[in-house]
Design an enzyme around this catalytic site. Structure first.
Site, PDB file in Angstrom:
ATOM      1  N   CYS A 104       0.695  -1.017   0.003  1.00  0.00           N
ATOM      2  CA  CYS A 104       0.267   0.260   0.549  1.00  0.00           C
ATOM      3  C   CYS A 104       1.050   1.134  -0.105  1.00  0.00           C
ATOM      4  O   CYS A 104       0.570   2.067  -0.615  1.00  0.00           O
ATOM      5  CB  CYS A 104      -1.147   0.282   0.935  1.00  0.00           C
ATOM      6  SG  CYS A 104      -0.583  -0.772   2.806  1.00  0.00           S
ATOM      7  N   HIS A 120      -1.640   6.867   5.668  1.00  0.00           N
ATOM      8  CA  HIS A 120       0.503   6.034   5.234  1.00  0.00           C
ATOM      9  C   HIS A 120       1.148   6.089   4.874  1.00  0.00           C
ATOM     10  O   HIS A 120       1.917   5.136   3.612  1.00  0.00           O
ATOM     11  CB  HIS A 120      -0.125   4.579   4.641  1.00  0.00           C
ATOM     12  CG  HIS A 120       0.767   3.819   5.367  1.00  0.00           C
ATOM     13  ND1 HIS A 120       0.030   2.062   4.756  1.00  0.00           N
ATOM     14  CD2 HIS A 120       1.344   3.673   6.191  1.00  0.00           C
ATOM     15  CE1 HIS A 120       1.155   0.971   5.559  1.00  0.00           C
ATOM     16  NE2 HIS A 120       1.878   2.213   6.551  1.00  0.00           N
TER      17      HIS A 120
END
Length: 590
Positions: A80, A136
């Site tokens: 990710c 993130h």
């Protein structure tokens, strides 16, 4: 407010001025389309029904796909943080230092501040940019967080995963553990018990409903779903009302996973409905993408499925990098088709910038290509190759040039199987063992039960699921809170396959005959493996020995890419970032 203020989880509209927002004539800004960029976390290729999943119906996502553009040759990074960096910069992770792994816990690094992000580019065109969901991309200093990277508001979290209900994130078996949920810079302590998919849904709908339509909106909506929760807590979480929809899935993990997908599907539909009700839809561009392949067969304690593709998340097999993706917009000249043109996640930045009326040729140092005209008109492809990754720490690489894909090093050899979705109780144990072999052999009673369920899925669907599927093909009436879309196709067509694609039929992966040596004919740790993806999407046949000239050419391309690579930005964990030093919450500490 201070950084650690206790603020309400109720919907609030804040009006912050983005540093890079340049004045744009209001008439010009009003003509620009609203851009809604939806990211699913860890969604498997076989977890949407427009790819043929009968086990998990996704009528709302299907509607956008069948009436937009299905991206059937679309690729993302295998994990990710790299994908999110490529998505927002238009630059490959090897050029931003994001090519190795993900940012974990209190690791003091992030997407470099020298990089310009999509919201910063769009803001110069008069956009209001907002993020709802997962970040993130670094949080050790405030400058690396969303409000300093072009977004004027953020409801969500900074880490890679957390509990869906109490919104705490743990790292290394709770040696570091704390709250990671905030509105802008302010921690939200009072959202316990609220399911994140629904929190993000309500925030997104509120942003749409209160938006001034004279200004173009960029809404970046990276959901937490369907990523696993904390490693030392409940791994898969969903409200009971969704779990009850999937009583026909005997396997506990897959049943909850299906519920998580269904909640995500409802949320996507609700966002679409809000755009339509507000009058914004006719001037909107909607992108839906996963960030990487699904963590199948128990990888990351999850129950996703990429079947029949090979591999899982965090590998360079097709199951790790071939992404679920679609584009939906009334502004497209051609709609309702399957795009076979090659597309990479890096391409979204110049593509969306072009859709917004910007000139991508003025953007420098991009690895992505402007695919707006290609997708809008179903015209010739804009790229002929793409780098999957070069990881100098893991010592592996993968590249696709034309129809051929080359893999070198440990690209995920131990997770290089073909993993069907869990279905029966105990599949998380049985299949985890059997699928490292070529043959799936099980007791006659198990095999019979599996086939019975496969043939009778729709008979097991509850009235709520059936109503949603009927609504997908209804004339547009609205029933309570359920979303209703208009389509000209019949219910039966949704679950029928066709070689010559008919609008509304699933786009399935056709693998051909699996050879007996499929699991053993390729070990890229010993020698490069070569696959012809159009005819062998499931990577059954390593043809390196018979195509040595192709291997040589693709290896040279990897060397060319490697010559432009910057070192990975990874840093070791810094205990000063431990939430125990910050009132039990994850906060920037440097």
């Amino acid at each position: 407010m201070g950084d650690e203020s206790h603020v309400s989880c109720a919907l609030v509209t804040l009006s912050l001025v983005c540093a890079l927002l340049c004045p744009v004539p209001s008439a010009l800004a009003a003509d620009r389309p609203h851009i809604i960029l939806i990211v699913a976390d860890d969604l498997g290729h076989n977890d949407v029904s427009f790819h043929g999943s009968d086990q998990i119906p996704t009528p709302n996502i299907d509607f956008l796909a069948y009436n937009g553009v299905i991206l059937n040759n679309y690729y993302v990074s295998p994990i990710c943080t790299p994908t999110r960096s490529a998505l927002l910069t238009g630059r490959h992770p090897i050029h931003t230092g994001m090519q190795h792994g993900v940012i974990l816990g209190a690791e003091p690094y992030g997407l470099p501040l020298r990089e310009t992000l999509l919201p910063q580019y769009l803001n110069t065109l008069g956009y209001r940019s907002r993020i709802v969901g997962k970040w993130h991309l670094g949080m050790f200093q405030w400058e690396y967080t969303p409000l300093y990277r072009g977004f004027e508001s953020h409801l969500g979290y900074y880490q890679g995963c957390e509990d869906y209900y109490d919104h705490t994130s743990e790292f290394h078996l709770k040696k570091m553990w704390g709250l990671d949920f905030r509105r802008d810079r302010n921690l939200l302590w009072n959202c316990t018990g609220q399911y994140s998919t629904e929190v993000f849904l309500h925030e997104a709908v509120n942003i749409i409903n209160t938006h001034n339509d004279s200004e173009p909106l960029f809404l970046y909506l990276p959901f937490q779903a369907v990523h696993s929760g904390n490693s030392d807590g409940p791994h898969l979480q969903a409200p009971d009302k969704y779990i009850q929809r999937f009583g026909y899935i005997e396997n506990h993990d897959r049943r909850i996973y299906a519920a998580m997908v269904s909640a995500l599907d409802d949320a996507v539909g609700a966002v679409y409905d809000a755009l339509k009700t507000s009058g914004m839809l006719q001037n909107s561009v909607i992108v839906f993408t996963t960030d990487n392949g699904g963590p199948a067969n128990g990888f990351d304690k999850n129950a996703a499925s990429n079947f029949p593709l090979r591999g899982v998340k965090a590998t360079l097999w097709e199951g790790g990098v071939r992404g679920v993706g679609l584009l939906h917009s009334p502004l497209l000249h051609t709609q309702g088709y399957v795009s076979e043109q090659m597309l990479h996640v890096c391409d979204w930045l110049p593509t969306l910038y072009a859709a917004a009326g910007g000139d991508p040729s003025t953007l420098h140092n991009l690895d992505g290509f402007n695919a707006w005209d290609m997708l809008s008109r179903n015209s010739s492809g804009v790229r002929t190759e793409m780098l999957h990754n070069i990881d100098p720490i893991g010592d592996f690489a993968g590249v696709r040039v034309g129809d051929y894909k080359l893999l070198i090093g440990d690209v995920g050899v131990n997770w290089g199987g073909w993993y069907p979705p869990y279905q029966l109780a105990g599949d998380e144990i049985t299949l985890n063992y059997l699928n490292f072999t070529d043959d799936l052999t099980e007791r006659v009673t198990q095999d019979s039960r599996r086939r019975e369920l496969e043939q009778k899925y729709r008979e097991y669907w509850g009235p709520e699921i059936l109503a949603r599927l009927e609504d997908l093909h209804s004339s547009g009436r609205k029933k309570g809170a359920e979303l209703v879309f208009h389509s000209q196709i019949s219910l039966g067509q949704v679950f029928s396959a066709s070689k010559d694609w008919v609008r509304g039929t699933p786009v399935r992966i056709e693998c051909g005959v699996k050879p007996a040596n499929a699991s053993t004919n390729c070990d890229p740790r010993k020698s490069p493996c070569l696959f012809h993806i159009p005819t062998d999407p499931c990577e059954y046949n390593n043809i390196a020995e018979s195509h040595t000239e192709v291997v040589t050419a693709l290896f040279a391309r990897i060397k060319d890419y490697a010559a432009t690579m910057v070192p990975p930005g990874n840093k070791p964990n810094d205990d000063r970032g431990n939430p125990k030093y910050h009132g039990g919450a994850w906060l920037p500490w440097m």
